[in-house]
Design a protein around this motif. Structure first.
Motif, PDB file in Angstrom:
ATOM      1  N   HIS A   1      40.551  27.474  30.906  1.00 13.40           N
ATOM      2  CA  HIS A   1      40.877  27.861  32.279  1.00 13.40           C
ATOM      3  C   HIS A   1      41.115  29.357  32.442  1.00 13.40           C
ATOM      4  O   HIS A   1      41.182  29.840  33.567  1.00 13.40           O
ATOM      5  CB  HIS A   1      42.112  27.095  32.757  1.00 13.40           C
ATOM      6  N   LEU A   2      41.236  30.097  31.363  1.00 17.46           N
ATOM      7  CA  LEU A   2      41.462  31.534  31.470  1.00 17.46           C
ATOM      8  C   LEU A   2      40.214  32.300  31.915  1.00 17.46           C
ATOM      9  O   LEU A   2      40.316  33.455  32.318  1.00 17.46           O
ATOM     10  CB  LEU A   2      41.949  32.096  30.128  1.00 17.46           C
ATOM     11  N   ASP A   3      39.060  31.663  31.844  1.00 26.42           N
ATOM     12  CA  ASP A   3      37.841  32.299  32.334  1.00 26.42           C
ATOM     13  C   ASP A   3      38.026  32.594  33.820  1.00 26.42           C
ATOM     14  O   ASP A   3      38.277  31.696  34.618  1.00 26.42           O
ATOM     15  CB  ASP A   3      36.656  31.363  32.129  1.00 26.42           C
ATOM     16  N   ARG A   4      37.892  33.855  34.220  1.00 29.74           N
ATOM     17  CA  ARG A   4      38.199  34.252  35.586  1.00 29.74           C
ATOM     18  C   ARG A   4      36.974  34.209  36.506  1.00 29.74           C
ATOM     19  O   ARG A   4      37.057  34.581  37.670  1.00 29.74           O
ATOM     20  CB  ARG A   4      38.828  35.650  35.598  1.00 29.74           C
ATOM     21  N   PHE A   5      35.871  33.730  35.984  1.00 28.91           N
ATOM     22  CA  PHE A   5      34.661  33.531  36.774  1.00 28.91           C
ATOM     23  C   PHE A   5      33.999  32.254  36.279  1.00 28.91           C
ATOM     24  O   PHE A   5      34.161  31.877  35.125  1.00 28.91           O
ATOM     25  CB  PHE A   5      33.704  34.718  36.622  1.00 28.91           C
ATOM     26  N   LEU A   6      33.256  31.604  37.155  1.00 26.75           N
ATOM     27  CA  LEU A   6      32.609  30.362  36.771  1.00 26.75           C
ATOM     28  C   LEU A   6      31.094  30.501  36.807  1.00 26.75           C
ATOM     29  O   LEU A   6      30.526  31.027  37.756  1.00 26.75           O
ATOM     30  CB  LEU A   6      33.033  29.221  37.701  1.00 26.75           C
ATOM     31  N   ASP A   7      30.481  30.029  35.738  1.00 22.70           N
ATOM     32  CA  ASP A   7      29.033  29.868  35.684  1.00 22.70           C
ATOM     33  C   ASP A   7      28.745  28.863  34.574  1.00 22.70           C
ATOM     34  O   ASP A   7      29.671  28.254  34.020  1.00 22.70           O
ATOM     35  CB  ASP A   7      28.302  31.198  35.474  1.00 22.70           C
ATOM     36  N   ALA A   8      27.483  28.674  34.255  1.00 27.60           N
ATOM     37  CA  ALA A   8      27.115  27.656  33.269  1.00 27.60           C
ATOM     38  C   ALA A   8      27.774  27.902  31.909  1.00 27.60           C
ATOM     39  O   ALA A   8      28.074  26.956  31.180  1.00 27.60           O
ATOM     40  CB  ALA A   8      25.601  27.593  33.127  1.00 27.60           C
ATOM     41  N   SER A   9      28.019  29.166  31.563  1.00 27.47           N
ATOM     42  CA  SER A   9      28.622  29.459  30.265  1.00 27.47           C
ATOM     43  C   SER A   9      30.066  28.972  30.178  1.00 27.47           C
ATOM     44  O   SER A   9      30.579  28.719  29.081  1.00 27.47           O
ATOM     45  CB  SER A   9      28.561  30.967  29.966  1.00 27.47           C
ATOM     46  N   SER A  10      30.734  28.818  31.322  1.00 29.64           N
ATOM     47  CA  SER A  10      32.118  28.321  31.324  1.00 29.64           C
ATOM     48  C   SER A  10      32.199  26.892  30.809  1.00 29.64           C
ATOM     49  O   SER A  10      33.235  26.469  30.298  1.00 29.64           O
ATOM     50  CB  SER A  10      32.701  28.368  32.742  1.00 29.64           C
ATOM     51  N   ALA A  11      31.107  26.154  30.927  1.00 34.02           N
ATOM     52  CA  ALA A  11      31.099  24.743  30.546  1.00 34.02           C
ATOM     53  C   ALA A  11      31.223  24.534  29.043  1.00 34.02           C
ATOM     54  O   ALA A  11      31.596  23.438  28.600  1.00 34.02           O
ATOM     55  CB  ALA A  11      29.820  24.084  31.057  1.00 34.02           C
ATOM     56  N   VAL A  12      30.890  25.557  28.254  1.00 35.88           N
ATOM     57  CA  VAL A  12      30.932  25.400  26.796  1.00 35.88           C
ATOM     58  C   VAL A  12      32.038  26.255  26.181  1.00 35.88           C
ATOM     59  O   VAL A  12      32.074  26.450  24.965  1.00 35.88           O
ATOM     60  CB  VAL A  12      29.565  25.755  26.175  1.00 35.88           C
TER      61      VAL A  12
END
Length: 257
Positions: free
Chosen positions: A118-129
């Motif tokens: 959840h620390l990822d501050r942006f979402l894209d396909a790479s957030s899924a892994v």
């Protein structure tokens, strides 16, 4: 089908799927991403976590699942093998992963590892892994218990894992979808409009929308967030103003709060 063949097809399918979305969301983005989101440092951080877990998979995750499938309670009759049984296994595993995901938010020990996602501050396909290896290992142990308890074949587990990865890539993605299409899809599966609220940097929103494949679980168990995502809403964790570096993310769950 031999397990080695299933693993090969799983890798090909997931690899092509994430490549498709990484390209698609740059051609047709839903939200405009700042330079930081598109930068190599963030993508390298997410890819590093993925590669670490990919390395652990054949060493630990798959052997644990294989061992569990060989030490089940043995109750499954022949009638529960084949196509319909596969669908039943996927439904059961999707139900279980809903509660496992919810537990990752409600139990402090599990949350320490899950917070890295959840620390990822942006979402894209790479957030899924993007997951901490500790969460992956704990998930493998929990899944092994389910495999043993419900006598789930390893083939069903591998098919489900491929579907989970593909669903996660889809609902984390920044791909722009026609509004009517996403509304229809959201009645059946988890879409970006649903899952992005789960990554809103407001804790009451973070603690909602736990489903992974089928969207019905949140409606059934009262965790569906009625709010609609805004493409300009802040992503991340409430009270956290920055993501960590790769080594910092690996060490985070082991630090004192």
């Amino acid at each position: 089908m031999p397990i080695e063949t299933l693993l090969a097809w799983k890798s090909i399918a997931v690899g092509l799927w994430i490549a498709l979305f990484l390209i698609g969301e740059r051609l047709l983005p839903a939200a405009n991403r700042p330079v930081e989101a598109r930068g190599l440092s963030r993508l390298a951080r997410n890819a590093g976590l993925w590669l670490l877990n990919a390395g652990l998979s054949p060493l630990i995750v798959i052997p644990v699942s294989l061992w569990a499938s060989q030490h089940t309670l043995g109750w499954r009759p022949d009638a529960l093998r084949g196509g319909w049984a596969l669908l039943a296994d996927i439904l059961l595993l999707d139900f279980v992963i809903y509660w496992w995901h919810r537990a990752n938010h409600e139990l402090p020990l599990l949350w320490r590892f899950h917070a890295v996602h959840h620390l990822d501050r942006f979402l894209d396909a790479s957030s899924a892994v993007r997951f901490h290896f500790g969460e992956v290992l704990l998930s493998a142990l929990a899944r092994a218990a389910i495999i043993m308890l419900f006598d789930i074949p390893l083939a069903s587990v591998l098919v489900f894992e491929a579907l989970v990865l593909m669903a996660s890539i889809f609902h984390h993605s920044n791909l722009r979808l026609p509004g009517k299409l996403e509304t229809v899809l959201a009645r059946i599966v988890v879409t970006p409009s649903i899952h992005w609220m789960h990554h809103h940097a407001v804790r009451r929103d973070t603690d909602s929308n736990y489903a992974t494949i089928l969207s019905l679980w949140d409606r059934l168990f009262g965790s569906r967030n009625p709010q609609l995502r805004r493409l300009d809403m802040e992503i991340g964790l409430e009270g956290e103003v920055r993501d960590g570096g790769f080594a910092e993310l690996l060490a985070r769950p082991f630090r004192k709060s």
